[in-house]
Write an enzyme that holds these catalytic residues in place. Sequence first.
Site, PDB file in Angstrom:
ATOM      1  N   GLU A 238       2.822  40.571  11.989  1.00 19.48           N
ATOM      2  CA  GLU A 238       3.362  39.641  11.004  1.00 19.48           C
ATOM      3  C   GLU A 238       4.160  40.381   9.936  1.00 19.48           C
ATOM      4  O   GLU A 238       4.043  41.606   9.805  1.00 19.48           O
ATOM      5  CB  GLU A 238       2.210  38.860  10.363  1.00 19.48           C
ATOM      6  CG  GLU A 238       1.365  38.067  11.374  1.00 19.48           C
ATOM      7  CD  GLU A 238       2.100  36.895  12.024  1.00 19.48           C
ATOM      8  OE1 GLU A 238       3.336  36.956  12.199  1.00 19.48           O
ATOM      9  OE2 GLU A 238       1.444  35.903  12.371  1.00 19.48           O
TER      10      GLU A 238
ATOM     11  N   HIS B 196       8.147  38.039  13.953  1.00 25.21           N
ATOM     12  CA  HIS B 196       7.137  38.960  14.500  1.00 25.21           C
ATOM     13  C   HIS B 196       7.380  39.278  15.972  1.00 25.21           C
ATOM     14  O   HIS B 196       7.960  38.479  16.712  1.00 25.21           O
ATOM     15  CB  HIS B 196       5.714  38.420  14.280  1.00 25.21           C
ATOM     16  CG  HIS B 196       5.322  37.242  15.109  1.00 25.21           C
ATOM     17  ND1 HIS B 196       4.335  36.366  14.726  1.00 25.21           N
ATOM     18  CD2 HIS B 196       5.756  36.779  16.320  1.00 25.21           C
ATOM     19  CE1 HIS B 196       4.184  35.440  15.652  1.00 25.21           C
ATOM     20  NE2 HIS B 196       5.044  35.667  16.630  1.00 25.21           N
TER      21      HIS B 196
HETATM   22  P1  PGA Z   1       7.185  31.260  21.528  1.00 26.42           P
HETATM   23  O1  PGA Z   1       6.427  32.376  20.676  1.00 26.42           O
HETATM   24  O2  PGA Z   1       7.653  31.949  22.774  1.00 26.42           O
HETATM   25  O3  PGA Z   1       6.129  30.235  21.830  1.00 26.42           O
HETATM   26  O4  PGA Z   1       8.304  30.765  20.699  1.00 26.42           O
HETATM   27  C1  PGA Z   1       7.001  33.635  20.546  1.00 26.42           C
HETATM   28  C2  PGA Z   1       6.143  34.533  19.695  1.00 26.42           C
HETATM   29  O5  PGA Z   1       5.468  34.053  18.774  1.00 26.42           O
HETATM   30  O6  PGA Z   1       6.160  35.746  19.957  1.00 26.42           O
END
Ligand code: PGA
Length: 263
Positions: A143, A138
């Site tokens: 999603e 995503h």
């Molecule tokens: P993260 O999340 O940087 O904590 O890996 C990224 C996202 O879900 O867009």
Amino acid sequence: MEVIIESDYNNMSKRAALIIAGEVKRKPDLVLGLATGSTPVGTYKELIKLHKEEGLDFSKVTTFNLDEYIGLSPLNEQSYNYFMWSNLFNHININRANVHIPLGNVDDPDEHCSWYEERIRQAGGIDLQLLGIGGDGHIAFNEPGSSMASRTRIKALDQQTITDNSRFFEREEEVPRFAITMGIGTILEAEKILLIANGKKKADVCAKFIEGPITSQITSSALQLHKHAVVVLDEDAASKLERKVYYNRVRDQKLIIEKKTGR
Ligand code: PGA
């Protein structure tokens, strides 16, 4: 899509911050789209450093964040509002009136989403949008299965996102199940896009969205349709890319041209 591979998280963060700083210097009233999560924390640290040590000026910059959990007030420590103020805005000279982050605790979230889209339009559109990427591919909270034309709206979180993000909460049950998020259509309208990713856990999904087919099952693959998307990865996140040699050759050629032209 331009793919830049850096050795590690620190260098990925430095490179991303330099790209953002370059845009702020080029256009002091830049409209900057921002992201949350653990990935951009290092980039924000570098931007703070550039502000404190080199006077990088954010006073005319306008920001729009990608998303916020439904049900959390901006004062909640798990909210993305709280994250942005503690990780970036409290440490730079941003004008509070120029900061936009969706609110997760409004009475009418649908109306709030329309207002958010309108505010982006009134600001003249986003010049540069920073993105992270989720384990499910995503961007923002779009999603798998999200419409590639979607606008800012409420989205139910995928189970993988709930599990991934539970590390920030005491218990998985506390992770909100819904969020307000910019849509893929909204994101694709930004003039430039900068996606950052690090770590082995992101290697599969990075190979899919950069080199695989465009599919709403990996919403980040929509960036293949964007006219100016730059992806900065560390070696671990880039480890499953097949065309690494080519990406590095492009980087080397660009360096030669930059040296020759001084740009
Ligand atoms: P993260 O999340 O940087 O904590 O890996 C990224 C996202 O879900 O867009």
